[in-house]
Design a protein around this motif. Structure first.
Motif, PDB file in Angstrom:
ATOM      1  N   SER A 198      43.906  36.757  48.339  1.00  0.00           N
ATOM      2  CA  SER A 198      45.091  37.484  48.794  1.00  0.00           C
ATOM      3  C   SER A 198      44.721  38.886  49.289  1.00  0.00           C
ATOM      4  O   SER A 198      45.311  39.388  50.244  1.00  0.00           O
ATOM      5  CB  SER A 198      46.139  37.556  47.690  1.00  0.00           C
ATOM      6  OG  SER A 198      45.666  38.306  46.606  1.00  0.00           O
ATOM      7  N   GLU A 199      43.737  39.522  48.646  1.00  0.00           N
ATOM      8  CA  GLU A 199      43.271  40.831  49.119  1.00  0.00           C
ATOM      9  C   GLU A 199      42.624  40.710  50.493  1.00  0.00           C
ATOM     10  O   GLU A 199      42.826  41.551  51.352  1.00  0.00           O
ATOM     11  CB  GLU A 199      42.253  41.419  48.129  1.00  0.00           C
ATOM     12  CG  GLU A 199      42.846  41.898  46.839  1.00  0.00           C
ATOM     13  CD  GLU A 199      41.784  42.311  45.831  1.00  0.00           C
ATOM     14  OE1 GLU A 199      40.576  42.340  46.187  1.00  0.00           O
ATOM     15  OE2 GLU A 199      42.152  42.591  44.679  1.00  0.00           O
ATOM     16  N   ASN A 257      42.147  32.351  39.038  1.00  0.00           N
ATOM     17  CA  ASN A 257      43.097  33.435  39.322  1.00  0.00           C
ATOM     18  C   ASN A 257      42.408  34.616  39.995  1.00  0.00           C
ATOM     19  O   ASN A 257      42.958  35.222  40.920  1.00  0.00           O
ATOM     20  CB  ASN A 257      43.796  33.896  38.053  1.00  0.00           C
ATOM     21  CG  ASN A 257      44.893  32.951  37.632  1.00  0.00           C
ATOM     22  OD1 ASN A 257      45.321  32.099  38.403  1.00  0.00           O
ATOM     23  ND2 ASN A 257      45.330  33.075  36.395  1.00  0.00           N
ATOM     24  N   GLN A 258      41.202  34.947  39.541  1.00  0.00           N
ATOM     25  CA  GLN A 258      40.458  36.035  40.180  1.00  0.00           C
ATOM     26  C   GLN A 258      40.116  35.677  41.627  1.00  0.00           C
ATOM     27  O   GLN A 258      40.177  36.535  42.509  1.00  0.00           O
ATOM     28  CB  GLN A 258      39.172  36.339  39.393  1.00  0.00           C
ATOM     29  CG  GLN A 258      39.434  37.027  38.085  1.00  0.00           C
ATOM     30  CD  GLN A 258      38.156  37.285  37.298  1.00  0.00           C
ATOM     31  OE1 GLN A 258      37.053  37.034  37.770  1.00  0.00           O
ATOM     32  NE2 GLN A 258      38.306  37.782  36.075  1.00  0.00           N
ATOM     33  N   ASP A 269      43.233  36.114  43.663  1.00  0.00           N
ATOM     34  CA  ASP A 269      43.466  37.543  43.902  1.00  0.00           C
ATOM     35  C   ASP A 269      42.583  38.052  45.038  1.00  0.00           C
ATOM     36  O   ASP A 269      43.043  38.796  45.910  1.00  0.00           O
ATOM     37  CB  ASP A 269      43.204  38.357  42.632  1.00  0.00           C
ATOM     38  CG  ASP A 269      44.252  38.128  41.563  1.00  0.00           C
ATOM     39  OD1 ASP A 269      45.332  37.587  41.893  1.00  0.00           O
ATOM     40  OD2 ASP A 269      43.978  38.491  40.398  1.00  0.00           O
ATOM     41  N   ARG A 270      41.335  37.645  45.032  1.00  0.00           N
ATOM     42  CA  ARG A 270      40.415  38.076  46.099  1.00  0.00           C
ATOM     43  C   ARG A 270      40.838  37.508  47.452  1.00  0.00           C
ATOM     44  O   ARG A 270      40.733  38.191  48.473  1.00  0.00           O
ATOM     45  CB  ARG A 270      38.988  37.640  45.782  1.00  0.00           C
ATOM     46  CG  ARG A 270      38.375  38.430  44.664  1.00  0.00           C
ATOM     47  CD  ARG A 270      36.958  37.999  44.417  1.00  0.00           C
ATOM     48  NE  ARG A 270      36.401  38.720  43.287  1.00  0.00           N
ATOM     49  CZ  ARG A 270      35.198  38.505  42.794  1.00  0.00           C
ATOM     50  NH1 ARG A 270      34.426  37.590  43.330  1.00  0.00           N
ATOM     51  NH2 ARG A 270      34.765  39.193  41.773  1.00  0.00           N
TER      52      ARG A 270
END
Length: 179
Positions: free
Chosen positions: A168-169, A161-162, A165-166
């Motif tokens: 998508s950032e 998940n992290q 997130d990265r």
């Protein structure tokens, strides 16, 4: 004479009784040995299956960890958390087997695995776990096989998940720069 014959008759009857009783006990013993042998064979096959399962889980976990590491390397991100959980996953099969042996084995064997890699790395791992969410802490505090399987799954899920997130950032950054 009658007394001697009656004693002899009693002795013969008792001998016949004990003979048949011994035969029955021998038959029960043979059945018990056969049942024990079958149970031992079944136990051996179940242990082999569990060892295969632990090896497969280890392979899956290591593959997932390596995939996360590879993707994170493409992003040039920090993989400190991955380094912390790596010994846990690299020794998955060993920890699985030891946890299977009984309660309160998870933490002891995990400590051995971490300390064999680097001094004080187990303390770093427990500090990392202490900083995780409460459900991860509960899995760790379970100190059993079920907790271990769930813990590894949760840690890999969290790392994935992290990573997402990265990603998508990172994809959001070029869009913001175009504006």
């Amino acid at each position: 004479m009658i007394f001697v014959l009656s004693l002899l008759l009693i002795f013969v009857l008792v001998s016949v009784y004990f003979f048949f009783r011994a035969e029955k006990l021998q038959q029960e013993l043979r059945l018990a040995k056969r049942d024990a042998s079958n149970a031992q064979k079944e136990n051996k096959s179940l242990v082999e299956v569990l060892l295969q399962v632990s090896t497969r889980y280890e392979e899956f976990s290591q593959h997932r960890l390596q995939t996360i590491k590879d993707r994170l390397a493409q992003l040039e991100g920090d993989d400190r958390q991955l380094l912390i959980i790596s010994p846990l996953i690299k020794n998955y099969s060993l920890i699985f087997r030891e946890s299977m042996k009984g309660k309160a084995q998870l933490k002891a064997i995990t400590q051995k695995c971490y300390e064999s890699q680097k001094k004080h790395s187990y303390k770093e791992f427990t500090t990392f776990i202490a900083g995780c969410e409460s459900h991860v802490k509960r899995m760790w505090s379970g100190n059993n096989l079920n907790g271990f399987i769930s813990l590894v799954e949760a840690l890999l899920y969290e790392q994935n998940n992290q990573l997402l997130d990265r990603l998508s950032e990172k994809t959001a950054e070029p869009q913001e720069q175009e504006r």
